[in-house]
Design an enzyme around this catalytic site. Structure first.
Site, PDB file in Angstrom:
ATOM      1  N   GLU A 163      24.602  80.962  42.354  1.00  0.00           N
ATOM      2  CA  GLU A 163      24.093  79.671  42.845  1.00  0.00           C
ATOM      3  C   GLU A 163      25.168  78.595  42.935  1.00  0.00           C
ATOM      4  OE1 GLU A 163      20.529  81.873  41.247  1.00  0.00           O
ATOM      5  OE2 GLU A 163      22.624  81.614  40.682  1.00  0.00           O
ATOM      6  N   ALA A 172      16.740  84.059  45.892  1.00  0.00           N
ATOM      7  CA  ALA A 172      15.942  83.139  46.707  1.00  0.00           C
ATOM      8  C   ALA A 172      16.412  83.139  48.155  1.00  0.00           C
ATOM      9  CB  ALA A 172      16.039  81.730  46.139  1.00  0.00           C
ATOM     10  N   GLY A 222      18.101  84.564  41.834  1.00  0.00           N
ATOM     11  CA  GLY A 222      16.737  84.674  41.326  1.00  0.00           C
ATOM     12  C   GLY A 222      16.334  86.106  41.051  1.00  0.00           C
ATOM     13  N   GLU A 259      17.585  86.654  37.587  1.00  0.00           N
ATOM     14  CA  GLU A 259      16.751  85.867  36.674  1.00  0.00           C
ATOM     15  C   GLU A 259      15.403  86.551  36.454  1.00  0.00           C
ATOM     16  OE1 GLU A 259      17.769  81.253  36.939  1.00  0.00           O
ATOM     17  OE2 GLU A 259      17.421  82.109  38.927  1.00  0.00           O
TER      18      GLU A 259
END
Length: 727
Positions: A125, A61, A102, A105
């Site tokens: 994160e 992200a 992300g 993920e």
């Protein structure tokens, strides 16, 4: 954005394009969902490969670019990951170089994952105060098990492709382009059932002693987190994958993610992340920058003085694969240092599981130990690391002027001495720069880089570049006594001594500061560093010892309050851990465990009686405010003088060199969150009660900011420059 294209027969390729690292912005996410849907409904497409443009998969992200808010963005990302996973067509993630946050993920939502050899994967994160919020805490444990998943998610560490393959995060690794390999893999798996490849349908593997494993892991997390919420919330989310069905686990992940988003710690950690990058831009308050100055290559370096600090600097240089000439004053000290340095390098090799490299250390051409200054004639960099004695340092730099080649960069590892005075003894003051490492130098990330009046831009650029090569954080500051870090430390320590006189105890103050978030309180830190270090500096400043003018009051210097307690302890041979006694008692010299010392408390009581000091009850609030707000006040003074270029530089220094809890963002960020009017009001209160303590008098710059309505922290540096331009 994301591009959709046909690859080989029946395989579509979706390529994410958001240079340089293909971060998944709102725009990229919307485009990605659109292209996934397009591939799903295209009857000619039988399989899909997702990859990144420009040789990168995705760094995750883009936390600076959310237009919808981080929580809503994460919900959107998780929905796209689930959309991919539920597809009836096989999706293969072609991971090139990196898949972080992300990005990983997203790859976990694909049915297969393939990467090139130099790729790394991670869920980092936690380092910005969050947890993987797009299903990472639920899918990863189902794939690789709880212990391995906890290790990755709670530390945020990068996992190389070879290890990721062993963990079964990856299905294959290839030498070159993973996209071509992914297309071939997609063709091979056509027609195979996808149910077993959907991680949401798997159960997290349960070990026979799972409850005990989780309990031990939680204790370890709480101990290491030291007040930071994100590691424990990461644990709770992974724990949910063990006991809850997937959909309930996802809801738990979202709940914990929202808690972190609203805690304040995520804001502070994200600020700290970007503050370091801002502070590395080498900008001074006058707007000068060295971005355009070309750094000189450091092909060979030298370190003079091989005490604890010098040894750590040598180890740091060798780890960066820079050849080092290590110089000492006599054979005895040289042999001691040689053994210590080689032992440290061996421990590092073992820790990094490089056992085959241990022999290389002994045969290495990276290290040359010597007593001869002549061995420095061809080095590109010298770092002087002898003890804090101006006469000795100037003697060494005079020799360097005679021995070194014209372009050699000369660094002095001083924590407070005047760089310009050291440079004045040389015939090349433009080559002299302060390189303030922090002990242990091979562990601590910070280097305070002090430019003198004549230091050239190229020299500054060279040392900043060296910091990056050594995997350290370099921050450029102006020359003054104590620079930035130690200038902030002086009023903080001063307040602890005054509070000790007034009735507090080392144990009480250490406990309060450790509860605030420091790993060690001020008195434990002093014992660890050695009380004699500060004592020698104070002797040099004429604050203590036999050279004081006759009639000097014992608790005053130049009409200002002064506490001689640490000086008296040093006069009694109590230097801290090294002597087995300081503010605490230790089992033996060099002992690590601090114990209550009845002698010290009797000594304090006798001291108070001798000086007619009436002890009083001091609240936790007063201890915190007087210590922290005096430190912050000095920060505002440093900014106004242009010693630091911006508040982010101060915070980066204090987080990385002085143990300020990262999840509280640094002292200047903390002040902005507390509120500048409150800081000002409290300082005025304490200054009025203690008129003989100048460091409690509010900084004029702090007063100006309050008058201006407390502008946001990001505007403070421009206000300083505006103020200076008017002078």
């Amino acid at each position: 954005m994301a591009e959709y294209m046909r690859g080989a027969s029946e395989v579509a390729v979706i390529r994410m394009c958001n240079p340089p690292l293909n971060t998944i912005s709102d725009v990229t996410l919307r485009a990605l969902k659109q292209e996934v849907n397009r591939a799903n409904i295209d009857p000619t497409v039988k399989a899909v490969v997702i990859c990144g443009a420009n040789g990168k998969f995705s760094a995750g992200a883009d936390i600076r670019g959310f237009s919808v808010g981080i929580h809503k963005y994460t919900l959107n990302l998780e929905s796209v990951v689930a959309f991919i996973e539920k597809s009836e067509k096989p999706f293969v993630a072609a991971i090139e170089d990196l898949a972080f946050g992300g990005g990983l993920e997203l790859a976990l939502g694909c049915h297969y994952r393939i990467a090139n050899m130099k790729a790394q994967v991670s869920l980092p994160e936690v380092t910005i105060g969050l947890l993987p919020g797009a299903g990472g805490t639920q899918r990863l444990p189902r794939l690789i098990g709880v212990p391995a998943a906890l290790d990755m998610i709670i530390t945020g560490k990068h996992v190389p492709a070879t290890e990721a393959l062993k963990l079964e995060i990856l299905d294959e690794i290839v030498e070159e382009n993973p996209v071509e390999a992914a297309i071939k893999l997609a063709q091979r798996i056509l027609g195979q059932p996808l149910g077993p490849r959907r991680l949401s349908l798997k159960q997290t593997p349960k070990l026979p002693n799972m409850e005990a494993i989780l309990y031990e892991a939680l204790l370890k997390v709480k101990k290491q987190a030291a007040g930071c919420l994100a590691p424990e919330m990461c644990f709770r989310a992974v724990e949910a994958s063990v006991y809850l069905p997937f959909e309930e686990g996802i809801r738990k992940e979202k709940e914990l993610f929202l808690l972190l988003c609203t805690s304040g710690q995520a804001k502070a950690l994200q600020y700290a992340f970007f503050a370091q990058r801002i502070s590395e831009k080498w900008m001074l308050p006058n707007g000068a920058s060295w971005k355009t100055a070309p750094p000189q290559p450091i092909r060979k370096a030298a370190v003079i003085g091989l005490g604890t600090m010098g040894q750590g600097i040598v180890v740091s240089l060798v780890k960066a694969k820079i050849p080092v000439v290590a110089l000492e004053k006599d054979k005895k000290h040289l042999e001691i240092a040689k053994k210590a340095i080689k032992a440290s390098l061996e421990r590092n090799a073992l820790r990094m599981q490089l056992k085959d490299k241990i022999l290389d250390i002994h045969k290495s051409k990276l290290l040359h130990f010597t007593l001869d200054f002549g061995a420095l004639k061809d080095v590109d960099l010298v770092i002087e690391a002898v003890f804090e004695d101006m006469v000795l340092k100037k003697e060494i730099f005079y020799k360097l002027s005679e021995v070194c080649k014209p372009g050699t960069v000369w660094g002095t590892n001083t924590s407070c001495l005047d760089i310009d005075e050291i440079a004045s003894i040389t015939n090349r003051p433009q080559q002299v720069i302060g390189t303030h490492f922090f002990s242990p130098a091979h562990v601590m990330k910070l280097i305070e880089i002090i430019h003198g009046q004549h230091t050239s831009p190229t020299v500054i650029a060279t040392v900043m570049n060296l910091a990056k090569i050594m995997d350290k954080c370099g921050v450029v500051v102006e020359n003054c006594f104590g620079f930035v870090g130690n200038r902030l430390l002086f009023p903080y320590n001063e307040q602890t001594y005054f509070l000790l006189e007034e009735g507090s105890t080392p144990e009480e103050m250490d406990k309060i500061m450790e509860e605030f978030g420091f790993k060690l309180g001020p008195f434990k830190v002093a014992d660890l560093a050695g009380l004699d270090v500060g004592w020698k500096s104070r002797i040099g400043q004429g604050l203590t010892g036999a050279n004081l003018p006759l009639g000097t009051p014992p608790r005053q210097r130049d009409g200002r309050r002064y506490c001689p307690l640490p000086d008296i302890l040093c006069e009694k041979g109590r230097y801290g851990q090294k002597t087995g006694k300081g503010w605490y008692l230790y089992d033996k010299p060099g002992g690590k465990t601090a114990k209550f010392d009845p002698w010290l408390h009797d000594f304090l009581q006798n001291y108070r009686n001798a000086h007619n000091i009436t002890i009083r009850t001091i609240t936790q609030e007063e201890i915190l405010e007087r210590c922290l707000y005096s430190l912050i006040n000095e920060g505002f003074q440093i900014l106004s003088e242009g010693i630091a270029s911006c508040p982010e530089a101060i915070d980066t220094i204090y987080i990385n060199g002085y143990g300020w809890p990262r999840y509280k963002g640094g002292p200047m960020f903390y002040a902005s969150e507390i509120g500048l009017p409150k800081i000002l009001t409290k300082l005025q209160k304490y200054a009025e009660a203690n008129p003989d303590i100048p460091k409690l008098q509010p900084s004029p710059f702090l007063q100006k900011l309050v008058t201006l309505g407390s502008p946001p922290l990001k505007n403070w540096a421009s206000l300083v420059r505006s103020q200076q331009s008017k002078l």
